[in-house]
Structure formats: C-alpha cells, structure tokens
Scaffold this active site. Structure first.
Site, PDB file in Angstrom:
ATOM      1  N   GLY A   1      14.668  -4.703   2.208  1.00 42.26           N
ATOM      2  CA  GLY A   1      15.010  -6.131   2.157  1.00 42.26           C
ATOM      3  C   GLY A   1      13.768  -6.993   1.947  1.00 42.26           C
ATOM      4  O   GLY A   1      12.703  -6.677   2.469  1.00 42.26           O
TER       5      GLY A   1
ATOM      6  N   ARG B   1      16.561  -0.880  -3.285  1.00 40.02           N
ATOM      7  CA  ARG B   1      16.796   0.327  -2.484  1.00 40.02           C
ATOM      8  C   ARG B   1      17.143   1.416  -3.492  1.00 40.02           C
ATOM      9  O   ARG B   1      17.908   1.166  -4.417  1.00 40.02           O
ATOM     10  CB  ARG B   1      17.931   0.097  -1.492  1.00 40.02           C
ATOM     11  CG  ARG B   1      17.615  -1.042  -0.516  1.00 40.02           C
ATOM     12  CD  ARG B   1      18.640  -1.163   0.582  1.00 40.02           C
ATOM     13  NE  ARG B   1      18.627  -2.494   1.170  1.00 40.02           N
ATOM     14  CZ  ARG B   1      17.890  -2.838   2.241  1.00 40.02           C
ATOM     15  NH1 ARG B   1      17.124  -1.951   2.830  1.00 40.02           N
ATOM     16  NH2 ARG B   1      17.927  -4.056   2.713  1.00 40.02           N
TER      17      ARG B   1
ATOM     18  N   ASP C   1      11.123   0.706   8.012  1.00 45.14           N
ATOM     19  CA  ASP C   1      11.052   2.128   8.364  1.00 45.14           C
ATOM     20  C   ASP C   1      11.416   3.054   7.197  1.00 45.14           C
ATOM     21  O   ASP C   1      10.788   4.095   7.011  1.00 45.14           O
ATOM     22  CB  ASP C   1      12.009   2.423   9.534  1.00 45.14           C
ATOM     23  CG  ASP C   1      11.406   2.007  10.867  1.00 45.14           C
ATOM     24  OD1 ASP C   1      10.186   1.782  10.932  1.00 45.14           O
ATOM     25  OD2 ASP C   1      12.163   1.909  11.854  1.00 45.14           O
TER      26      ASP C   1
ATOM     27  N   THR D   1       9.549  -7.160   7.121  1.00 40.83           N
ATOM     28  CA  THR D   1      10.990  -7.307   7.348  1.00 40.83           C
ATOM     29  C   THR D   1      11.227  -8.491   8.282  1.00 40.83           C
ATOM     30  O   THR D   1      10.494  -8.653   9.257  1.00 40.83           O
ATOM     31  CB  THR D   1      11.622  -6.023   7.938  1.00 40.83           C
ATOM     32  OG1 THR D   1      12.893  -6.353   8.524  1.00 40.83           O
ATOM     33  CG2 THR D   1      10.771  -5.370   9.010  1.00 40.83           C
TER      34      THR D   1
ATOM     35  N   ASP E   1      13.427  -8.839  10.365  1.00 36.74           N
ATOM     36  CA  ASP E   1      14.046  -8.431  11.640  1.00 36.74           C
ATOM     37  C   ASP E   1      13.056  -8.195  12.784  1.00 36.74           C
ATOM     38  O   ASP E   1      13.468  -8.071  13.930  1.00 36.74           O
ATOM     39  CB  ASP E   1      14.866  -7.152  11.436  1.00 36.74           C
ATOM     40  CG  ASP E   1      16.104  -7.395  10.585  1.00 36.74           C
ATOM     41  OD1 ASP E   1      16.598  -8.535  10.598  1.00 36.74           O
ATOM     42  OD2 ASP E   1      16.562  -6.451   9.917  1.00 36.74           O
TER      43      ASP E   1
ATOM     44  N   ASP F   1      11.629  -5.519  13.553  1.00 38.67           N
ATOM     45  CA  ASP F   1      12.088  -4.309  14.243  1.00 38.67           C
ATOM     46  C   ASP F   1      11.232  -3.071  13.964  1.00 38.67           C
ATOM     47  O   ASP F   1      11.721  -1.945  14.067  1.00 38.67           O
ATOM     48  CB  ASP F   1      13.560  -4.036  13.897  1.00 38.67           C
ATOM     49  CG  ASP F   1      13.766  -3.803  12.405  1.00 38.67           C
ATOM     50  OD1 ASP F   1      12.832  -4.035  11.627  1.00 38.67           O
ATOM     51  OD2 ASP F   1      14.882  -3.389  12.025  1.00 38.67           O
TER      52      ASP F   1
ATOM     53  N   ARG G   1      21.205  -6.641  12.277  1.00 38.50           N
ATOM     54  CA  ARG G   1      22.299  -5.672  12.443  1.00 38.50           C
ATOM     55  C   ARG G   1      22.069  -4.777  13.646  1.00 38.50           C
ATOM     56  O   ARG G   1      22.976  -4.422  14.359  1.00 38.50           O
ATOM     57  CB  ARG G   1      22.447  -4.807  11.185  1.00 38.50           C
ATOM     58  CG  ARG G   1      23.571  -5.277  10.301  1.00 38.50           C
ATOM     59  CD  ARG G   1      23.624  -4.494   9.030  1.00 38.50           C
ATOM     60  NE  ARG G   1      22.408  -4.665   8.257  1.00 38.50           N
ATOM     61  CZ  ARG G   1      22.012  -3.884   7.267  1.00 38.50           C
ATOM     62  NH1 ARG G   1      22.714  -2.843   6.935  1.00 38.50           N
ATOM     63  NH2 ARG G   1      20.900  -4.126   6.601  1.00 38.50           N
TER      64      ARG G   1
HETATM   65  P1  ATP Z   1      14.685  -3.042   5.738  1.00 45.80           P
HETATM   66  O1  ATP Z   1      14.167  -3.097   7.145  1.00 45.80           O
HETATM   67  O2  ATP Z   1      14.619  -4.328   5.039  1.00 45.80           O
HETATM   68  O3  ATP Z   1      16.038  -2.370   5.610  1.00 45.80           O
HETATM   69  P2  ATP Z   1      13.588  -0.550   4.812  1.00 45.80           P
HETATM   70  O4  ATP Z   1      12.310  -0.168   4.168  1.00 45.80           O
HETATM   71  O5  ATP Z   1      13.901   0.107   6.145  1.00 45.80           O
HETATM   72  O6  ATP Z   1      13.630  -2.123   4.925  1.00 45.80           O
HETATM   73  P3  ATP Z   1      15.597   1.060   3.484  1.00 45.80           P
HETATM   74  O7  ATP Z   1      16.685   0.701   2.531  1.00 45.80           O
HETATM   75  O8  ATP Z   1      15.947   1.822   4.706  1.00 45.80           O
HETATM   76  O9  ATP Z   1      14.805  -0.295   3.818  1.00 45.80           O
HETATM   77  O10 ATP Z   1      14.509   1.936   2.698  1.00 45.80           O
HETATM   78  C1  ATP Z   1      13.953   1.502   1.469  1.00 45.80           C
HETATM   79  C2  ATP Z   1      13.919   2.654   0.497  1.00 45.80           C
HETATM   80  O11 ATP Z   1      13.074   3.686   1.028  1.00 45.80           O
HETATM   81  C3  ATP Z   1      15.264   3.357   0.275  1.00 45.80           C
HETATM   82  O12 ATP Z   1      16.066   2.703  -0.687  1.00 45.80           O
HETATM   83  C4  ATP Z   1      14.823   4.730  -0.196  1.00 45.80           C
HETATM   84  O13 ATP Z   1      14.505   4.717  -1.570  1.00 45.80           O
HETATM   85  C5  ATP Z   1      13.537   4.969   0.623  1.00 45.80           C
HETATM   86  N1  ATP Z   1      13.865   5.785   1.802  1.00 45.80           N
HETATM   87  C6  ATP Z   1      14.520   5.395   2.918  1.00 45.80           C
HETATM   88  N2  ATP Z   1      14.678   6.413   3.778  1.00 45.80           N
HETATM   89  C7  ATP Z   1      14.111   7.490   3.195  1.00 45.80           C
HETATM   90  C8  ATP Z   1      13.945   8.871   3.564  1.00 45.80           C
HETATM   91  N3  ATP Z   1      14.391   9.342   4.730  1.00 45.80           N
HETATM   92  N4  ATP Z   1      13.294   9.687   2.703  1.00 45.80           N
HETATM   93  C9  ATP Z   1      12.837   9.221   1.522  1.00 45.80           C
HETATM   94  N5  ATP Z   1      12.959   7.947   1.112  1.00 45.80           N
HETATM   95  C10 ATP Z   1      13.578   7.086   1.926  1.00 45.80           C
END
Ligand code: ATP
Length: 327
Positions: free
Chosen positions: A15, A76, A107, A129, A131, A133, A175
């Site tokens: 995000g 994503r 994360d 982020t 959040d 978090d 969330r």
């Molecule tokens: P937000 O807190 O805004 O959701 P985020 O980085 O946690 O941010 P995610 O959608 O969970 O957002 O992860 C971003 C991208 O990272 C995913 O679309 C995917 O391409 C990659 N990713 C997430 N989890 C994994 C994983 N376990 N292994 C490899 N790539 C991952």
C-alpha cells in the site's frame, strides 16, 4: 568481505503511504553522495519481474519530498510469490547490473526482499505503511499524515453532528492494527474508540461512554472504529441505534487517508530512513530493516524483524480509556 555496492535499485511496494517519495529522494541523493548509482524500479515486484525501471539522478528527485503517493508507483504481485517470478526478478537485477535493492513497504515487501537475498542480492527494507504496524520500528512512514488527514475529516464531521445532535461512527484504516484509530481517537477527543486488538464489549466500551457523556450534557457523540473491528462501522452503528435510539450516521474515510501532502514528521522520518538504508548497504550490510526506536534510527535483521510483534502503545491506550471514561 562483501563486494562494494555500485548500483542500487529502489522501489515501493504494497500500500502507498505519504512520505514514500521523500524516502526515494533520500535514497537517491545519499547514493549519489557516496558515489553509488541509483535506479528506480516501478510498480514494486511486478516491475522487477518485467524490467520496468527508470534512471534516477539528482535532478529527477528534486521537489519530491512534499508530494504524496509514490513517483515509482506501487503494486502487489502474486507472480513474485512463486519461485519462477523471483527467478525472473533476480534475472532483471543481473541484467540491470544491480548489486542491491532498497524496498519501501510493509512486512510482505520485506519477505520478498529475503527471497532476493537468497539469490545473492544485498537488500534493505524501509517501513512505509500508514498502519504503523511494523513491529521493529516505533514509527512507519505515512502514519502521521494519515492520522492528520483523518483528523481533518473528523473535525469537519463534528461541526455537522454537533448542529444536528447526532452520533457519528467513523471508520478509519487498520484491518489488523488499531494504531490509527487509537491516535486519532485521542486527538479528536472521541466518545469511544474501538480497535481490532481488543474484543468489543458494546455495553462497556460504547454504550456506557455515550450514556455518561449524554448525562454530562453532551448531545453529539464521536465513535472511532478501526476497519478490522468485528462488524465494522455499520455493525457498531446498528448496536448504538438499537441501544440508544440516537440518530447515528456512518462515515468510512477509506483511501483518502493514504493521500495528501506528507507532514513534516513523515518527510523527516522518510529522509532519515532512506539515508540510513544506503549507509547500511555502503557498509556491506544486508537483510536489514531500517527502524526508528524513540528518537534514534537503527536497523534490525529482517528475520528478527518479521518475528517480532507489536501491540498498541499501552500509555496511549490507557489515556484513551481514561478520557472516554471506560472502566
Ligand atoms: P502493506 O502493509 O501496505 O500491506 P506490504 O508490503 O505488507 O504492505 P503485501 O501486499 O503484503 O504488502 O506485500 C507486497 C508484495 O510483496 C506482494 O504483492 C508480493 O509480491 C511480495 N510478498 C509478500 N509476501 C511475500 C512472501 N511471503 N514471499 C515473497 N514475496 C512476498
């Protein structure tokens, strides 16, 4: 002794959050200062798989700190979660001559970085982020701006609920985490605040504070609900209407909280974090997440960071409970 870093790729993922641009700017300008080339990967891991990049020089990030969103776009990518996608992304890095990557996100983004570290790249994560978090860091880029945006909307809502003597249930982002709800709730002087970390006792957490407030002479009420609270804002509003017969209206703030000009707190945190990320790489470090602890900027091993958990700030939670009169 690890190889010196000569070319870094920077990207935003997951995000978006206000302040991501300031982090990109800091990564680029710090790299240039240290004699390292920097390129921007667009659309997160999706762009890494598809070779979607732009060169970034000193001028290309000029005036960026004050801009919301992310100039590199974000996405994503399900494809990246598969080994095949990761191999393609690693091949792109090789083709572009990248020794290292800086990923700005949450994360999930950090988990993705670990996959690329296994392919021989040096990687650093920056917590971006709204959040707040990310467990290893007391602060994440975008949190302050999101809280201020929510507050501005809530202040406007208060004018109208005061005039009509209504109850307003406002859903803010979060969330799984109630940091935005808790901080916004304290800052706006909410009647009640509900967070996903705590099971809701409607009588004690919502109805009783409204009743106490009404008995004190108040005729309008502001209830802040994090989106992850069971039943959501509409469920909470129905319970309030059923129990109190107040004219209750729901407002979902939604994605407006992700946008807007980053606050000075976000610009500064993002700038320090971008600076720190490049310094870590130039010192030969890898697999680390830049973190803020109090007033200090530090870093954690990504594995360690992902294993950590973060609760709500207990002091803020106690203050909220005290001021809303929850026993
Ligand atoms: P937000 O807190 O805004 O959701 P985020 O980085 O946690 O941010 P995610 O959608 O969970 O957002 O992860 C971003 C991208 O990272 C995913 O679309 C995917 O391409 C990659 N990713 C997430 N989890 C994994 C994983 N376990 N292994 C490899 N790539 C991952």
């Amino acid at each position: 002794m690890s190889k010196p870093v000569r070319r870094i790729g920077v990207f935003t993922s997951g995000g978006d959050a206000p302040g991501m641009n300031a982090a990109i700017r800091a990564v680029v300008r710090t790299s240039i200062h240290l004699g390292i080339e920097c390129i921007g990967i667009r659309r997160g891991y999706h762009g890494l798989i598809n070779g979607d990049f732009i060169p970034l020089d000193f001028k290309s990030v000029s005036g960026l700190s004050r801009r919301g969103g992310t100039m590199l776009y974000t996405a994503r990518s399900e494809d990246f979660k598969a080994k095949e996608g990761q191999a393609k992304a690693a091949a792109t890095c090789k083709l572009l001559g990248l020794d290292a990557l800086v990923g700005i996100g949450g994360d999930g983004t950090f988990r993705g970085l670990l996959c690329l570290a296994e392919q021989g790249l040096s990687v650093i994560g920056i917590p971006g982020t709204i959040d707040n978090d990310i467990a290893c860091s007391t602060y994440t880029i975008g949190f302050d701006s999101a809280c201020n945006t929510a507050l501005e909307c809530i202040d406007k809502l208060r004018d109208t609920i005061q005039s009509h003597e209504r109850c307003s249930v406002v859903e803010v982002m979060g969330r799984h985490a109630g940091h935005v709800a808790l901080n916004v709730g304290v800052a706006c002087g909410a009647t009640a605040v509900l967070v996903p970390e705590q099971e809701v006792d409607y009588e004690k957490d919502v109805v009783e504070p409204i009743r106490r407030s009404r008995l004190s002479g108040q005729t309008h009420f502001m209830v802040i609900v994090a989106e992850g609270v069971e039943g959501g804002a509409y469920g909470v509003a129905k319970r309030i209407t059923d129990e109190t017969a107040l004219d209750t209206r729901v407002t979902i703030l939604g994605h407006v909280q992700r946008g807007g000009t980053p606050t000075s707190r976000d610009r500064i945190a993002a700038t320090y974090m971008g600076y720190e990320a490049v310094h870590l790489l130039s010192e030969g470090q890898s697999c680390r997440v830049v973190a803020k602890q109090g007033n200090e900027y530090t870093s954690f091993d990504i594995h360690e960071a992902l294993a950590m958990t973060k609760g709500l700030d207990p002091q803020t939670y106690t203050v909220m409970r005290t001021l809303t009169g929850v026993q």
